[in-house]
Design an enzyme around this catalytic site. Structure first.
Site, short mmCIF file in Angstrom:
data_model
loop_
_atom_site.label_atom_id
_atom_site.label_comp_id
_atom_site.label_asym_id
_atom_site.label_seq_id
_atom_site.Cartn_x
_atom_site.Cartn_y
_atom_site.Cartn_z
N GLY A 121 6.29 30.42 33.01
CA GLY A 121 6.59 30.26 34.43
C GLY A 121 6.25 28.88 34.95
O GLY A 121 6.96 28.34 35.82
N ASP A 122 5.21 28.27 34.43
CA ASP A 122 4.85 26.91 34.82
C ASP A 122 6.00 25.95 34.50
O ASP A 122 6.37 25.12 35.32
CB ASP A 122 3.57 26.49 34.07
CG ASP A 122 3.16 25.07 34.34
OD1 ASP A 122 2.94 24.73 35.53
OD2 ASP A 122 3.06 24.29 33.39
N SER A 123 6.59 26.11 33.33
CA SER A 123 7.72 25.25 32.93
C SER A 123 8.97 25.54 33.75
O SER A 123 9.73 24.62 34.06
CB SER A 123 8.03 25.44 31.45
OG SER A 123 6.95 24.98 30.67
N GLU A 142 8.48 23.83 37.10
CA GLU A 142 8.53 22.38 36.94
C GLU A 142 9.96 21.91 36.69
O GLU A 142 10.39 20.91 37.27
CB GLU A 142 7.61 21.93 35.81
CG GLU A 142 7.59 20.43 35.70
CD GLU A 142 6.30 19.85 35.17
OE1 GLU A 142 6.38 18.74 34.64
OE2 GLU A 142 5.24 20.47 35.30
N ALA A 170 2.59 33.12 32.34
CA ALA A 170 2.32 31.95 33.20
C ALA A 170 2.67 30.65 32.46
O ALA A 170 3.14 29.70 33.08
CB ALA A 170 0.86 31.95 33.64
#
Length: 134
Positions: free
Chosen positions: A21-23, A26, A18
């Site tokens: 995945g967040d990056s 974004e 995660a």
């Protein structure tokens, strides 16, 4: 200094996936915004938040879940069920867990070199998701 041995993405924790995945999400959102809008940095950031907040990611995941393969759904559920010490200020625990699962899936796809699948899911999201809908 020798580089440490590369870790297989299957061995990473859901929260590590995660984190990546967040990056990934974004960066895709930021790229799309600057490619199509002439906005100040502050306004770009305000638009970006509409796509990357826990509440938005929850809605995005709900939109995309019918498209997940069996393996993708398993990775999403693994991330969703990962224990987290904190919750987002502006999201319910359910929204926060689902957003973590979605980030986990994006990180897993990215680290496994499945960039075309990441792009496919992102294109569907971009075409179908209304960030201004509550």
């Amino acid at each position: 200094m020798n580089e440490p041995e590369k870790i297989d993405p299957r061995e990473l924790s859901p929260l590590a996936l995660a984190f990546v995945g967040d990056s990934v999400l974004e960066l895709l959102v930021r790229q799309r915004l600057v490619e199509h809008h002439r906005l100040s940095a502050g306004k770009l950031n305000a638009e970006k938040v509409k796509y990357v907040s826990a509440r938005a990611q929850f809605r995005e995941e709900q939109l995309l879940e019918p498209l997940f393969t069996e393996d993708e759904l398993a990775v999403f559920k693994r991330g969703r069920n990962a224990s987290k010490a904190s919750v987002a200020k502006h999201a319910s625990p359910e929204e926060y867990r689902a957003s973590t699962g979605f980030e986990c899936l994006l990180g897993w796809l990215y680290l496994n070199g499945r960039l075309s699948r990441v792009q496919e899911l992102f294109e569907t999201l971009w075409q179908s998701f209304d960030p201004n809908e509550k």
